[in-house]
Design a protein around this motif. Sequence first.
Motif, PDB file in Angstrom:
ATOM      1  N   ALA A  24     -39.872 -29.331  -1.279  1.00 52.44           N
ATOM      2  CA  ALA A  24     -39.466 -30.135  -0.494  1.00 52.44           C
ATOM      3  C   ALA A  24     -40.362 -30.973   0.370  1.00 52.44           C
ATOM      4  CB  ALA A  24     -38.305 -29.398   0.723  1.00 52.44           C
ATOM      5  N   SER A  25     -41.423 -30.508   0.722  1.00 52.15           N
ATOM      6  CA  SER A  25     -42.586 -31.050   1.616  1.00 52.15           C
ATOM      7  C   SER A  25     -42.973 -32.312   0.812  1.00 52.15           C
ATOM      8  CB  SER A  25     -43.569 -30.109   1.986  1.00 52.15           C
ATOM      9  OG  SER A  25     -42.941 -29.138   2.630  1.00 52.15           O
ATOM     10  N   GLN A  26     -43.388 -31.874  -0.618  1.00 47.63           N
ATOM     11  CA  GLN A  26     -44.207 -32.840  -1.329  1.00 47.63           C
ATOM     12  C   GLN A  26     -43.195 -34.298  -1.345  1.00 47.63           C
ATOM     13  OE1 GLN A  26     -44.759 -30.358  -4.731  1.00 47.63           O
ATOM     14  NE2 GLN A  26     -46.962 -30.244  -4.264  1.00 47.63           N
ATOM     15  N   GLN A  27     -41.980 -33.812  -1.644  1.00 48.32           N
ATOM     16  CA  GLN A  27     -40.843 -35.002  -1.807  1.00 48.32           C
ATOM     17  C   GLN A  27     -40.962 -35.843  -0.459  1.00 48.32           C
ATOM     18  OE1 GLN A  27     -37.050 -33.853  -2.471  1.00 48.32           O
ATOM     19  NE2 GLN A  27     -36.117 -36.046  -1.721  1.00 48.32           N
ATOM     20  N   LEU A  28     -40.608 -35.329   0.624  1.00 39.25           N
ATOM     21  CA  LEU A  28     -40.666 -35.801   1.805  1.00 39.25           C
ATOM     22  C   LEU A  28     -41.755 -36.384   2.481  1.00 39.25           C
ATOM     23  CD1 LEU A  28     -38.269 -33.099   3.541  1.00 39.25           C
ATOM     24  CD2 LEU A  28     -37.669 -35.173   2.936  1.00 39.25           C
ATOM     25  N   PHE A  29     -42.944 -35.960   2.216  1.00 35.97           N
ATOM     26  CA  PHE A  29     -44.141 -36.588   2.804  1.00 35.97           C
ATOM     27  C   PHE A  29     -44.394 -37.689   1.796  1.00 35.97           C
ATOM     28  CE2 PHE A  29     -46.087 -32.112   3.930  1.00 35.97           C
ATOM     29  CZ  PHE A  29     -45.180 -32.191   5.328  1.00 35.97           C
ATOM     30  N   LEU A  68     -51.392 -30.752  -0.552  1.00 34.65           N
ATOM     31  CA  LEU A  68     -52.697 -31.422  -1.119  1.00 34.65           C
ATOM     32  C   LEU A  68     -53.428 -30.592  -2.202  1.00 34.65           C
ATOM     33  CD1 LEU A  68     -54.112 -33.236   1.815  1.00 34.65           C
ATOM     34  CD2 LEU A  68     -52.644 -34.304   0.080  1.00 34.65           C
ATOM     35  N   ARG A  69     -53.582 -29.188  -1.755  1.00 31.76           N
ATOM     36  CA  ARG A  69     -54.101 -28.519  -2.757  1.00 31.76           C
ATOM     37  C   ARG A  69     -53.448 -28.350  -4.195  1.00 31.76           C
ATOM     38  NH1 ARG A  69     -55.597 -25.425   1.762  1.00 31.76           N
ATOM     39  NH2 ARG A  69     -53.479 -24.283   1.778  1.00 31.76           N
ATOM     40  N   ARG A  70     -52.126 -28.509  -4.265  1.00 22.90           N
ATOM     41  CA  ARG A  70     -51.599 -28.272  -5.280  1.00 22.90           C
ATOM     42  C   ARG A  70     -51.204 -29.896  -6.062  1.00 22.90           C
ATOM     43  NH1 ARG A  70     -46.467 -24.370  -4.814  1.00 22.90           N
ATOM     44  NH2 ARG A  70     -47.333 -22.714  -3.827  1.00 22.90           N
ATOM     45  N   PHE A  71     -51.412 -30.884  -5.457  1.00 20.28           N
ATOM     46  CA  PHE A  71     -51.270 -32.093  -6.216  1.00 20.28           C
ATOM     47  C   PHE A  71     -52.156 -32.101  -7.236  1.00 20.28           C
ATOM     48  CE2 PHE A  71     -52.204 -36.617  -6.763  1.00 20.28           C
ATOM     49  CZ  PHE A  71     -51.032 -37.263  -6.835  1.00 20.28           C
ATOM     50  N   ASP A  72     -53.458 -32.074  -7.377  1.00 20.87           N
ATOM     51  CA  ASP A  72     -54.263 -32.164  -8.380  1.00 20.87           C
ATOM     52  C   ASP A  72     -55.379 -31.278  -8.446  1.00 20.87           C
ATOM     53  OD1 ASP A  72     -55.444 -33.142 -10.768  1.00 20.87           O
ATOM     54  OD2 ASP A  72     -56.300 -34.846  -9.771  1.00 20.87           O
ATOM     55  N   PRO A  73     -55.238 -29.962  -8.533  1.00 21.75           N
ATOM     56  CA  PRO A  73     -56.218 -29.033  -8.236  1.00 21.75           C
ATOM     57  C   PRO A  73     -57.318 -29.088  -9.148  1.00 21.75           C
ATOM     58  CG  PRO A  73     -54.161 -27.965  -9.369  1.00 21.75           C
ATOM     59  CD  PRO A  73     -54.012 -29.395  -9.075  1.00 21.75           C
ATOM     60  N   ASP A  74     -57.386 -29.696 -10.320  1.00 18.75           N
ATOM     61  CA  ASP A  74     -58.333 -29.725 -11.167  1.00 18.75           C
ATOM     62  C   ASP A  74     -59.102 -30.930 -11.568  1.00 18.75           C
ATOM     63  OD1 ASP A  74     -58.554 -26.815 -11.479  1.00 18.75           O
ATOM     64  OD2 ASP A  74     -56.469 -27.172 -12.904  1.00 18.75           O
ATOM     65  N   VAL A  75     -58.499 -32.044 -10.565  1.00 20.30           N
ATOM     66  CA  VAL A  75     -59.123 -33.300 -10.844  1.00 20.30           C
ATOM     67  C   VAL A  75     -59.025 -33.775 -11.940  1.00 20.30           C
ATOM     68  CG1 VAL A  75     -60.916 -35.083  -9.960  1.00 20.30           C
ATOM     69  CG2 VAL A  75     -60.778 -32.741  -8.754  1.00 20.30           C
ATOM     70  N   LEU A  76     -57.772 -34.163 -12.268  1.00 18.03           N
ATOM     71  CA  LEU A  76     -57.246 -34.938 -13.373  1.00 18.03           C
ATOM     72  C   LEU A  76     -57.963 -34.421 -14.917  1.00 18.03           C
ATOM     73  CD1 LEU A  76     -57.501 -38.783 -12.704  1.00 18.03           C
ATOM     74  CD2 LEU A  76     -55.532 -37.306 -12.705  1.00 18.03           C
ATOM     75  N   PRO A  77     -57.597 -33.196 -15.289  1.00 17.20           N
ATOM     76  CA  PRO A  77     -58.007 -32.462 -16.121  1.00 17.20           C
ATOM     77  C   PRO A  77     -57.597 -33.389 -17.674  1.00 17.20           C
ATOM     78  CG  PRO A  77     -56.421 -31.163 -15.265  1.00 17.20           C
ATOM     79  CD  PRO A  77     -56.727 -32.116 -14.298  1.00 17.20           C
ATOM     80  N   PRO A 103     -51.676 -39.085  -2.287  1.00 16.16           N
ATOM     81  CA  PRO A 103     -51.430 -38.083  -0.929  1.00 16.16           C
ATOM     82  C   PRO A 103     -52.457 -38.048  -0.168  1.00 16.16           C
ATOM     83  CG  PRO A 103     -51.074 -37.012  -2.891  1.00 16.16           C
ATOM     84  CD  PRO A 103     -51.535 -38.334  -3.579  1.00 16.16           C
ATOM     85  N   PHE A 104     -53.787 -38.077  -0.675  1.00 17.90           N
ATOM     86  CA  PHE A 104     -55.142 -37.842  -0.056  1.00 17.90           C
ATOM     87  C   PHE A 104     -55.452 -39.132   1.005  1.00 17.90           C
ATOM     88  CE2 PHE A 104     -55.281 -35.575  -4.029  1.00 17.90           C
ATOM     89  CZ  PHE A 104     -55.352 -34.317  -3.662  1.00 17.90           C
ATOM     90  N   ILE A 105     -55.089 -40.222   0.374  1.00 20.37           N
ATOM     91  CA  ILE A 105     -55.217 -41.148   1.407  1.00 20.37           C
ATOM     92  C   ILE A 105     -54.456 -41.376   2.524  1.00 20.37           C
ATOM     93  CG2 ILE A 105     -55.297 -43.959   1.321  1.00 20.37           C
ATOM     94  CD1 ILE A 105     -56.368 -44.075  -1.189  1.00 20.37           C
ATOM     95  N   ALA A 106     -52.991 -40.887   2.045  1.00 23.21           N
ATOM     96  CA  ALA A 106     -51.965 -40.904   2.994  1.00 23.21           C
ATOM     97  C   ALA A 106     -52.257 -39.978   4.095  1.00 23.21           C
ATOM     98  CB  ALA A 106     -50.516 -40.621   2.275  1.00 23.21           C
ATOM     99  N   HIS A 116     -59.115 -31.479  10.411  1.00 19.49           N
ATOM    100  CA  HIS A 116     -57.816 -30.893  10.157  1.00 19.49           C
ATOM    101  C   HIS A 116     -57.864 -30.484   8.719  1.00 19.49           C
ATOM    102  CE1 HIS A 116     -53.542 -31.031   8.781  1.00 19.49           C
ATOM    103  NE2 HIS A 116     -53.055 -30.981   9.822  1.00 19.49           N
ATOM    104  N   PRO A 117     -57.236 -29.275   8.397  1.00 19.36           N
ATOM    105  CA  PRO A 117     -57.423 -28.733   6.955  1.00 19.36           C
ATOM    106  C   PRO A 117     -57.055 -29.833   5.651  1.00 19.36           C
ATOM    107  CG  PRO A 117     -56.010 -27.280   8.515  1.00 19.36           C
ATOM    108  CD  PRO A 117     -56.337 -28.468   9.098  1.00 19.36           C
ATOM    109  N   ALA A 118     -55.816 -30.544   6.066  1.00 22.31           N
ATOM    110  CA  ALA A 118     -55.333 -31.602   5.118  1.00 22.31           C
ATOM    111  C   ALA A 118     -56.496 -32.596   4.931  1.00 22.31           C
ATOM    112  CB  ALA A 118     -54.103 -32.025   5.553  1.00 22.31           C
ATOM    113  N   ARG A 119     -57.382 -33.203   6.291  1.00 20.10           N
ATOM    114  CA  ARG A 119     -58.264 -34.100   5.979  1.00 20.10           C
ATOM    115  C   ARG A 119     -59.630 -33.456   5.307  1.00 20.10           C
ATOM    116  NH1 ARG A 119     -58.699 -38.605   9.529  1.00 20.10           N
ATOM    117  NH2 ARG A 119     -60.678 -38.860   8.481  1.00 20.10           N
TER     118      ARG A 119
END
Length: 197
Positions: A24-29, A68-77, A103-106, A116-119
């Motif tokens: 839900a967070s990923q969608q709403l963010f 953010l950790r879950r978005f692309d954890p392995d950097v475009l494998p 999402p990283f830029i956002a 901040h942990p996300a930054r």
Amino acid sequence: MTELEKGPRGLRRGRGARERIVSASQQLFRDQGINGTGLDQLCTVAEVSKRTLYQHFAGKDELIAECLRRFDPDVLPEVFEHAGLTPRERLLAVFDIHSPLCPFIAAAVEIPDPGHPARVHARDYKKAFAARLTEAAREAGAADPEQLGEQLALLLDGASARSRVLDAEAFSTAAAIAAVLVDNAVPAAPSSAVVGR
């Protein structure tokens, strides 16, 4: 769903709550931004109570970092570890599959605190992404792989930001520019000599 799986207000609880919260967070963010998403709305979409949310996450900051950790954890494998692509093809493939709504830029734009942990995670991801590009540039034989990696990372981030602001397709233009950068940085393969006459 049985009555035991529902909380006192009819909200789902128990198994899967953490995944529903993250989803839900990923969608709403993505749809309305980090700052535009309140915890009440998030709990409603995830079908959990605030108590359940706080059982899984200390707060919104921790939840943002987890997304953010879950978005692309392995950097475009799918690009950088694809055995069927040449290094040059890998350098250009990122422009075909990279998400226009990065999402990283956002997160970096919406969260002013550099600690901040996300930054911190966004910064680490962007460094890892540039490092992957640099390694592919090195494998492709670029004269200055660090420079080419940084140029392509900057170009990709620029395309992502531009497409987010203008709702325009900036990635095809960025891909054309990337091809020029790669062609200028990577020496052409020697052409095969014509065998005797």
